[in-house]
Design a protein around this motif. Structure first.
Motif, short mmCIF file in Angstrom:
data_model
loop_
_atom_site.label_atom_id
_atom_site.label_comp_id
_atom_site.label_asym_id
_atom_site.label_seq_id
_atom_site.Cartn_x
_atom_site.Cartn_y
_atom_site.Cartn_z
N LEU A 39 0.94 -1.17 0.11
CA LEU A 39 -0.12 0.03 0.13
C LEU A 39 0.86 1.35 -0.11
O LEU A 39 1.52 1.37 0.70
CB LEU A 39 -0.75 -0.19 1.24
CG LEU A 39 -1.71 -1.14 1.32
CD1 LEU A 39 -2.40 -1.48 2.87
CD2 LEU A 39 -3.21 -0.59 0.69
N LEU A 40 0.85 2.18 -1.26
CA LEU A 40 1.79 3.02 -1.10
C LEU A 40 1.07 4.39 -1.41
O LEU A 40 0.05 4.70 -2.26
CB LEU A 40 2.74 2.86 -2.28
CG LEU A 40 3.92 3.95 -2.45
CD1 LEU A 40 5.08 3.24 -2.87
CD2 LEU A 40 3.56 4.85 -3.34
N ALA A 55 6.11 12.03 -8.61
CA ALA A 55 5.02 11.24 -7.73
C ALA A 55 5.36 9.83 -8.27
O ALA A 55 5.26 8.76 -7.48
CB ALA A 55 3.68 11.40 -7.76
N VAL A 56 5.54 9.52 -9.44
CA VAL A 56 5.82 8.21 -10.07
C VAL A 56 6.87 7.61 -9.57
O VAL A 56 7.18 6.29 -9.63
CB VAL A 56 5.70 8.04 -11.49
CG1 VAL A 56 6.66 8.62 -12.34
CG2 VAL A 56 5.16 6.50 -11.85
N ARG A 57 7.87 8.00 -9.35
CA ARG A 57 9.28 7.77 -9.00
C ARG A 57 9.21 6.65 -7.70
O ARG A 57 9.79 5.38 -7.86
CB ARG A 57 10.25 8.80 -8.47
CG ARG A 57 10.68 9.69 -9.63
CD ARG A 57 11.38 10.74 -9.22
NE ARG A 57 11.56 12.10 -10.23
CZ ARG A 57 11.94 13.03 -10.21
NH1 ARG A 57 12.16 13.47 -8.73
NH2 ARG A 57 12.06 14.09 -10.79
N PRO A 58 8.66 6.95 -6.50
CA PRO A 58 8.72 5.82 -5.57
C PRO A 58 7.74 4.64 -5.99
O PRO A 58 8.02 3.54 -5.67
CB PRO A 58 7.75 6.65 -4.42
CG PRO A 58 6.99 7.68 -5.05
CD PRO A 58 7.90 8.21 -6.04
N ILE A 59 6.93 4.93 -6.91
CA ILE A 59 5.95 3.57 -7.42
C ILE A 59 6.92 2.68 -8.14
O ILE A 59 6.98 1.39 -8.17
CB ILE A 59 4.87 4.28 -8.28
CG1 ILE A 59 3.76 4.89 -7.42
CG2 ILE A 59 4.20 3.01 -9.05
CD1 ILE A 59 2.81 5.61 -8.20
N LEU A 60 7.72 3.48 -9.10
CA LEU A 60 8.88 2.48 -9.83
C LEU A 60 9.70 1.98 -9.08
O LEU A 60 10.35 0.85 -9.24
CB LEU A 60 9.53 3.65 -11.04
CG LEU A 60 8.23 4.46 -12.00
CD1 LEU A 60 9.13 5.13 -12.86
CD2 LEU A 60 7.55 3.24 -12.85
N ASP A 61 10.27 2.62 -8.03
CA ASP A 61 11.15 2.00 -6.90
C ASP A 61 10.67 0.71 -6.65
O ASP A 61 11.34 -0.24 -6.48
CB ASP A 61 11.50 2.96 -5.96
CG ASP A 61 12.42 4.23 -6.35
OD1 ASP A 61 12.89 4.43 -7.43
OD2 ASP A 61 12.17 5.26 -5.60
N GLN A 98 4.51 8.64 1.40
CA GLN A 98 5.68 9.66 1.19
C GLN A 98 6.94 9.28 1.58
O GLN A 98 7.70 9.99 2.13
CB GLN A 98 5.10 10.95 1.74
CG GLN A 98 3.87 11.28 1.04
CD GLN A 98 3.31 12.90 1.53
OE1 GLN A 98 2.79 13.23 2.65
NE2 GLN A 98 3.97 13.91 1.15
N GLY A 99 7.35 8.10 1.17
CA GLY A 99 8.49 7.62 1.76
C GLY A 99 8.80 7.01 2.93
O GLY A 99 9.90 6.45 3.37
N ARG A 100 8.06 6.96 3.93
CA ARG A 100 7.93 6.64 5.22
C ARG A 100 7.11 5.25 5.46
O ARG A 100 5.82 5.23 5.15
CB ARG A 100 7.41 7.66 6.17
CG ARG A 100 7.32 7.20 7.69
CD ARG A 100 6.95 8.59 8.57
NE ARG A 100 5.61 9.08 8.23
CZ ARG A 100 4.57 8.47 8.75
NH1 ARG A 100 4.69 7.41 9.71
NH2 ARG A 100 3.20 8.88 8.20
#
Length: 225
Positions: A128-129, A163-169, A184-186
């Motif tokens: 869940l992100l 915003a798509v960067r953490p999804i791709l990570d 949000q990265g946490r």
């Protein structure tokens, strides 16, 4: 090469993630409601050269279990808690209020993820992100109050490219745990009070019952405890 399914992939974050994976040579299946946006996505995909989420996830369990690094990534708003759920009126048929319905929908989304992670076979990971507020389509039929809130959200919103960067990570490096929540990265503690396993099991039962009322058979795994 990976095989990826994107529910809501014809616009915003879903579209950006799907096109990124296509450009990297992956096989991508996109699900959307708007035929025009679907056609626009196909045109964008061609330039690169390349149902329901509840039922979809369970019906894919056998395929997920056979994959080398199976992952379901749910772009949502995890961690909002379970205190305001209207169990007798999950669809807000009585006294509808846009913001309260949105809040409850976020909580229910978390609970379905919790139960899915518990029932899925060991290799499958569920994430869940929430990347933060994004200046994307934000499509919907809003009342005046909700429309004003949506417009205010746009002011400080991130771009889709940010915003798509953490999804791709997460797609590139799936976490090891069966269930992960990130805002949000946490990372959030998925054993905390906002992730109520008893409420998750209750919602699973309610959902399968509602589906049965419409003639939809219980998904794979529905009979497991």
């Amino acid at each position: 090469m990976k095989h990826i399914v994107v529910a809501g992939g014809t616009d915003g974050l879903g579209r950006a993630a799907a096109l990124d994976r296509l450009a990297k040579g992956d096989t991508v299946v996109v699900i959307g409601r708007n035929p025009m946006r679907g056609a626009e996505f196909l045109a964008a995909a061609e330039a690169l050269g390349g149902g329901d989420r509840f039922v979809l996830g369970y019906e894919m369990l056998d395929l997920l279990a056979a994959a080398p690094r199976p992952l379901i990534l749910n772009v949502a708003g995890p961690g909002s808690g379970t205190g305001q759920i209207r169990w007798g009126d999950l669809g807000f048929a009585q006294g509808y209020h846009g913001l309260r319905a949105l809040s409850q929908g976020g909580q229910l989304n978390d609970l379905l993820g919790i139960e899915f992670a518990r029932r899925a076979p060991a290799p499958v990971r569920y994430v869940l992100l929430h990347p933060g507020v994004v200046d994307t389509g934000l499509s919907g039929d809003y009342d005046l109050e909700m429309a004003a809130r949506v417009q205010a959200m746009r002011v400080g919103a991130q771009s889709v490219a940010q915003a798509v960067r953490p999804i791709l990570d997460v797609l590139n490096n799936p976490p090891a745990d069966p269930l992960t929540a990130i805002v949000q990265g946490r990372p959030l503690d998925v054993r905390g009070p906002a992730f109520d396993s008893a409420a998750a099991a209750r919602l699973f039962g309610e959902t399968t019952r509602l589906l049965a009322d419409f003639g939809v058979p219980s998904p794979v795994g529905a009979g497991e405890s």
